[in-house]
Enzyme design. Structure first.
Site, short mmCIF file in Angstrom:
data_model
loop_
_atom_site.label_atom_id
_atom_site.label_comp_id
_atom_site.label_asym_id
_atom_site.label_seq_id
_atom_site.Cartn_x
_atom_site.Cartn_y
_atom_site.Cartn_z
N ASP A 1 0.87 -1.10 0.25
CA ASP A 1 0.11 0.20 0.16
C ASP A 1 0.62 1.33 0.03
O ASP A 1 1.57 2.07 0.88
CB ASP A 1 -1.06 0.23 1.14
CG ASP A 1 -1.99 0.99 1.29
OD1 ASP A 1 -2.80 1.07 0.50
OD2 ASP A 1 -1.74 2.58 1.76
N TYR B 1 4.37 9.09 0.64
CA TYR B 1 4.81 8.96 1.53
C TYR B 1 6.24 8.69 1.10
O TYR B 1 7.41 8.61 1.75
CB TYR B 1 4.27 6.99 1.98
CG TYR B 1 3.41 6.57 1.73
CD1 TYR B 1 2.69 7.82 2.74
CD2 TYR B 1 2.42 5.44 1.70
CE1 TYR B 1 1.06 7.94 3.42
CE2 TYR B 1 0.98 4.88 2.07
CZ TYR B 1 0.54 6.00 3.06
OH TYR B 1 -0.96 5.81 3.25
N LYS C 1 -1.47 5.78 -4.05
CA LYS C 1 -2.69 7.37 -4.28
C LYS C 1 -2.00 7.96 -5.30
O LYS C 1 -1.69 8.47 -5.21
CB LYS C 1 -2.89 7.03 -2.80
CG LYS C 1 -2.92 5.83 -1.83
CD LYS C 1 -3.32 5.90 -0.35
CE LYS C 1 -3.51 4.92 0.30
NZ LYS C 1 -1.69 4.83 0.57
N HIS D 1 -6.71 9.46 -2.57
CA HIS D 1 -6.16 9.51 -0.63
C HIS D 1 -6.80 10.17 -0.24
O HIS D 1 -7.18 9.79 1.45
CB HIS D 1 -4.11 10.23 -1.04
CG HIS D 1 -4.49 9.75 -0.30
ND1 HIS D 1 -1.84 9.54 0.13
CD2 HIS D 1 -4.15 9.67 1.19
CE1 HIS D 1 -2.14 9.24 1.40
NE2 HIS D 1 -2.92 8.47 2.13
P1 NAD Z 1 0.85 0.16 11.17
O1 NAD Z 1 -0.60 -0.87 11.06
O2 NAD Z 1 1.83 0.17 10.42
O3 NAD Z 1 1.11 0.35 13.16
C1 NAD Z 1 1.61 1.48 13.34
C2 NAD Z 1 3.15 0.83 14.03
O4 NAD Z 1 2.31 -0.56 14.86
C3 NAD Z 1 4.25 0.84 13.70
O5 NAD Z 1 4.86 1.95 14.66
C4 NAD Z 1 4.68 -1.11 13.57
O6 NAD Z 1 6.12 -0.63 14.17
C5 NAD Z 1 4.39 -1.16 15.13
N1 NAD Z 1 3.73 -2.43 14.80
C6 NAD Z 1 3.06 -3.43 13.35
N2 NAD Z 1 3.53 -4.22 13.93
C7 NAD Z 1 3.09 -4.98 15.22
C8 NAD Z 1 3.67 -5.84 15.55
N3 NAD Z 1 3.69 -6.97 15.21
N4 NAD Z 1 3.39 -5.67 17.34
C9 NAD Z 1 3.85 -4.96 18.19
N5 NAD Z 1 3.80 -3.61 16.79
C10 NAD Z 1 4.22 -3.76 15.98
O7 NAD Z 1 -0.87 1.72 11.14
P2 NAD Z 1 -0.11 3.13 10.03
O8 NAD Z 1 0.86 3.34 9.21
O9 NAD Z 1 -0.36 4.24 11.20
O10 NAD Z 1 -1.22 2.63 9.39
C11 NAD Z 1 -0.56 0.72 8.54
C12 NAD Z 1 -0.66 1.57 6.83
O11 NAD Z 1 -1.83 2.00 5.96
C13 NAD Z 1 -0.38 2.76 6.44
O12 NAD Z 1 1.47 2.22 5.89
C14 NAD Z 1 -1.02 3.19 5.09
O13 NAD Z 1 0.29 2.34 3.93
C15 NAD Z 1 -1.94 3.29 5.48
N6 NAD Z 1 -2.54 4.17 5.41
C16 NAD Z 1 -2.92 5.26 4.99
C17 NAD Z 1 -3.85 6.29 5.10
C18 NAD Z 1 -4.52 7.00 4.62
O14 NAD Z 1 -5.11 8.12 4.87
N7 NAD Z 1 -5.14 6.44 3.06
C19 NAD Z 1 -3.21 6.96 6.68
C20 NAD Z 1 -2.45 5.81 7.65
C21 NAD Z 1 -2.22 4.64 6.76
#
Ligand code: NAD
Length: 319
Positions: free
Chosen positions: A45, A50, A79, A112
């Site tokens: 994604d 990014y 996006k 987005h």
């Molecule tokens: P994420 O799901 O990546 O999690 C956030 C944190 O959790 C990270 O710091 C990661 O190191 C930690 N983590 C991951 N797996 C873990 C585990 N098993 N145990 C403990 N900690 C763990 O959160 P995010 O980045 O907010 O969202 C995920 C994805 O969603 C983004 O990378 C992006 O691709 C997408 N996103 C989209 C939008 C949008 O506006 N469309 C906004 C935010 C994020």
């Protein structure tokens, strides 16, 4: 075991678990994408915003070159950023993003945010982020219909197999469905137990639009961005409801949070740099929670949103 998928209205299958590329550093990104492919991830994604699409593409190219996957095994998501909503800006920027990735089509290309910002020439600043060339946040003039019509032409030209939306409310989605010639295949939204958005999820799914959850772990992702109320919100990983269920199934709290989504046919896109977390985040479809457990997690809903454009200086709140 291959990751189960969701059948999209476009006819294509989207893996229900993928790897999110937000906040993946440029210097480690290519390796992280390559390692994720080796670990079994097939959906990535990405987004213009990014700032790591070139490096993501390098990771993909390495995996393809080594014969680990073929392009058609992957599901690459990108996006459209807010500064490129004008109808005549959509195709050129999509083509630039394809070139950055080194691929000739996106499996899914998403609007987005439902926010048109003033155009920023990529030669001036890329990714543009929220400000115009003058360094101020300035709204653009494109309607969502104008943007969506241009998105549809990407499908006609085979630059995107499916198109979707993100951060849209039910009202905007209702309106878009009135004129869409190509329906959105997916709606990507913030979705975790503190923000379940149940009515929006039900409405979209009833319309045949797949939901992808972002920020599945709630406040965790926003603490590093110094979002104040994220720091004050009790972490989901330590919440008794989650830890009790995790213990019962011998899974981690992260896996329970991801399974709570996937079991309701909501796709997830967590990211991690840690090999064991990378594997555990993918291993979230092989166990089932009881209906009462799904409900107990859903009942943690407090309507707390962490990703609000208002905090990026948009003068109004869009949700
Ligand atoms: P994420 O799901 O990546 O999690 C956030 C944190 O959790 C990270 O710091 C990661 O190191 C930690 N983590 C991951 N797996 C873990 C585990 N098993 N145990 C403990 N900690 C763990 O959160 P995010 O980045 O907010 O969202 C995920 C994805 O969603 C983004 O990378 C992006 O691709 C997408 N996103 C989209 C939008 C949008 O506006 N469309 C906004 C935010 C994020």
């Amino acid at each position: 075991m291959p990751t189960p998928s969701i059948k999209l209205s476009s006819g294509y299958d989207m893996p229900i678990v993928g790897f999110g590329l937000w906040k993946v550093n440029n210097d480690t990104c290519a390796d992280q994408v390559y390692e994720a492919i080796k670990a079994g991830y097939r959906l990535f994604d990405g987004a213009c915003d990014y700032g790591n699409e070139v490096e993501s593409g390098q990771g993909v190219a390495r995996a393809i070159k080594e014969g680990i996957v073929k392009r058609e095994d992957l599901f690459i998501v990108s996006k459209l950023w807010n500064s490129f909503h004008d109808g005549d800006r959509v195709e050129p920027i999509c083509r630039k993003q394809l070139a950055d990735w080194g691929v000739d089509y996106f499996d899914l290309y998403i609007v987005h945010f439902p926010i048109s910002l003033k155009y920023v020439d990529p030669s001036v600043r890329y990714p543009p982020s929220w400000d115009s060339e003058d360094g101020k946040l300035e709204l653009g003039k494109a309607t969502i219909q104008e943007t969506w019509t241009a998105m549809e032409s990407l499908v006609d030209k085979s630059l995107a197999r499916s198109i979707g939306i993100s951060n849209f409310s039910a009202q905007l989605l209702m309106d878009l469905l009135r004129y869409a010639r190509v329906r959105p295949s997916t709606l990507q939204i913030e979705h975790h137990p503190y923000l379940t958005q149940t009515r929006l999820v039900n409405y979209a799914q009833k319309e045949g639009i797949a939901i992808t959850a972002y920020s599945s772990f709630g406040p965790l992702s926003f603490i590093e961005l110094n979002v104040k109320h994220a720091e004050k919100t009790p972490p989901l990983f330590g919440h008794a409801t989650i830890t009790t269920i995790a213990k019962k199934y011998g899974k981690t709290p992260a896996q329970v949070l991801l399974r709570w989504a996937t079991q309701r046919n909501v796709a997830v896109i967590p990211k991690s740099n840690d090999p064991s977390r990378l594997a555990q985040n993918l291993d979230v479809v092989g166990f089932d929670l009881e209906a009462g457990e799904l409900e107990a997690i859903s009942s943690l809903d407090q309507g707390i949103r962490f990703n609000d454009p208002h905090s990026y200086d948009l003068p109004v709140t869009i949700f």
